[in-house]
Scaffold this motif. Structure first.
Motif, PDB file in Angstrom:
ATOM      1  N   PRO A 119       0.811  -1.221   0.000  1.00  0.00           N
ATOM      2  CA  PRO A 119       0.000   0.000   0.000  1.00  0.00           C
ATOM      3  C   PRO A 119       0.850   1.280   0.000  1.00  0.00           C
ATOM      4  O   PRO A 119       0.641   2.189   0.786  1.00  0.00           O
ATOM      5  N   LYS A 120       1.812   1.310  -0.898  1.00  0.00           N
ATOM      6  CA  LYS A 120       2.645   2.505  -1.030  1.00  0.00           C
ATOM      7  C   LYS A 120       3.063   2.658  -2.486  1.00  0.00           C
ATOM      8  O   LYS A 120       3.128   1.681  -3.231  1.00  0.00           O
ATOM      9  N   TYR A 121       3.329   3.906  -2.840  1.00  0.00           N
ATOM     10  CA  TYR A 121       3.715   4.200  -4.214  1.00  0.00           C
ATOM     11  C   TYR A 121       4.758   5.305  -4.195  1.00  0.00           C
ATOM     12  O   TYR A 121       4.619   6.295  -3.488  1.00  0.00           O
ATOM     13  N   ASN A 122       5.816   5.124  -4.975  1.00  0.00           N
ATOM     14  CA  ASN A 122       6.893   6.097  -5.059  1.00  0.00           C
ATOM     15  C   ASN A 122       6.624   7.009  -6.258  1.00  0.00           C
ATOM     16  O   ASN A 122       6.716   6.572  -7.398  1.00  0.00           O
ATOM     17  N   ILE A 123       6.300   8.264  -5.989  1.00  0.00           N
ATOM     18  CA  ILE A 123       5.942   9.214  -7.046  1.00  0.00           C
ATOM     19  C   ILE A 123       7.192   9.904  -7.575  1.00  0.00           C
ATOM     20  O   ILE A 123       8.016  10.406  -6.814  1.00  0.00           O
ATOM     21  N   ASP A 124       7.304   9.941  -8.880  1.00  0.00           N
ATOM     22  CA  ASP A 124       8.387  10.660  -9.547  1.00  0.00           C
ATOM     23  C   ASP A 124       7.848  12.040  -9.925  1.00  0.00           C
ATOM     24  O   ASP A 124       7.084  12.174 -10.870  1.00  0.00           O
ATOM     25  N   PRO A 125       8.221  13.084  -9.180  1.00  0.00           N
ATOM     26  CA  PRO A 125       7.661  14.412  -9.427  1.00  0.00           C
ATOM     27  C   PRO A 125       8.139  15.051 -10.735  1.00  0.00           C
ATOM     28  O   PRO A 125       7.644  16.104 -11.115  1.00  0.00           O
ATOM     29  N   LYS A 126       9.083  14.434 -11.431  1.00  0.00           N
ATOM     30  CA  LYS A 126       9.508  14.963 -12.727  1.00  0.00           C
ATOM     31  C   LYS A 126       8.420  14.756 -13.786  1.00  0.00           C
ATOM     32  O   LYS A 126       8.413  15.394 -14.821  1.00  0.00           O
ATOM     33  N   LEU A 127       7.520  13.838 -13.508  1.00  0.00           N
ATOM     34  CA  LEU A 127       6.376  13.634 -14.396  1.00  0.00           C
ATOM     35  C   LEU A 127       5.432  14.831 -14.245  1.00  0.00           C
ATOM     36  O   LEU A 127       5.475  15.546 -13.259  1.00  0.00           O
ATOM     37  N   ASP A 128       4.563  15.017 -15.190  1.00  0.00           N
ATOM     38  CA  ASP A 128       3.609  16.130 -15.153  1.00  0.00           C
ATOM     39  C   ASP A 128       2.479  15.789 -14.186  1.00  0.00           C
ATOM     40  O   ASP A 128       1.427  15.295 -14.595  1.00  0.00           O
ATOM     41  N   LEU A 129       2.688  16.036 -12.897  1.00  0.00           N
ATOM     42  CA  LEU A 129       1.725  15.641 -11.878  1.00  0.00           C
ATOM     43  C   LEU A 129       1.118  16.808 -11.112  1.00  0.00           C
ATOM     44  O   LEU A 129       0.223  16.603 -10.296  1.00  0.00           O
TER      45      LEU A 129
END
Length: 167
Positions: free
Chosen positions: A124-134
């Motif tokens: 129940p975890k996710y590593n977000i890559d903020p370089k993506l258009d988020l």
């Protein structure tokens, strides 16, 4: 019905089952012997037949096993929003109960908009890559396991900014 991951002990009455053969069809559980007791621990939901036979197959005992997953329950949800800096990945997570859960992460431009699958994880975890258009997007997670309906976390907003710290 037995819960996946929980062990149940079965006593075998047949005394002629020395040097036995243990078969589980389909293979959804572990079976171990201690004396005249067998410990059955399902690792997958479903129905199976457990057959314990003497080596020469002259004596056998058959048991039916029905196992199910514990339905997922969200214990702590995602935050209302997450602030991300473009240079740093961020892990988002929440607490959930249940067995053999699969987590599908969804993303949308609007909180009540159409969500598209972003990723699938086993935790129940996710590593977000903020370089993506988020920036300004919304993310939520669907939790499902075999035998139970998918449930969802609340949607959370992602705020992505540039770092003000000079490297």
């Amino acid at each position: 019905t037995q819960i996946v991951g929980e062990t149940k002990v079965v006593k075998v009455i047949e005394s002629n089952l020395v040097e036995e053969v243990i078969e589980v069809e389909p293979n959804i559980a572990y079976v171990t012997k201690s004396g005249n007791q067998y410990s059955i621990t399902p690792f997958k939901a479903g129905e199976a037949t457990i057959k314990i036979s003497s080596k020469d197959k002259s004596v056998s005992a058959t048991y039916s096993l029905t196992s199910k997953n514990v339905a997922p329950t969200i214990k702590s949800n995602l935050l209302d929003s997450y602030d991300l800096i473009t240079k740093n990945n961020k892990e988002i997570s929440f607490e959930v109960e249940g067995t053999n859960n699969v987590y599908t992460w969804y993303i949308s431009d609007k909180v009540d908009g159409e969500y598209k699958v972003l990723a699938t994880t086993t935790e129940p975890k996710y590593n977000i890559d903020p370089k993506l258009d988020l920036n300004g997007k919304y993310i939520k997670c669907g939790i499902k396991n075999d035998g139970n309906a998918e449930i969802f976390t609340k949607a959370t907003k992602l705020n992505v900014t540039e770092s003000t710290v000079v490297d």
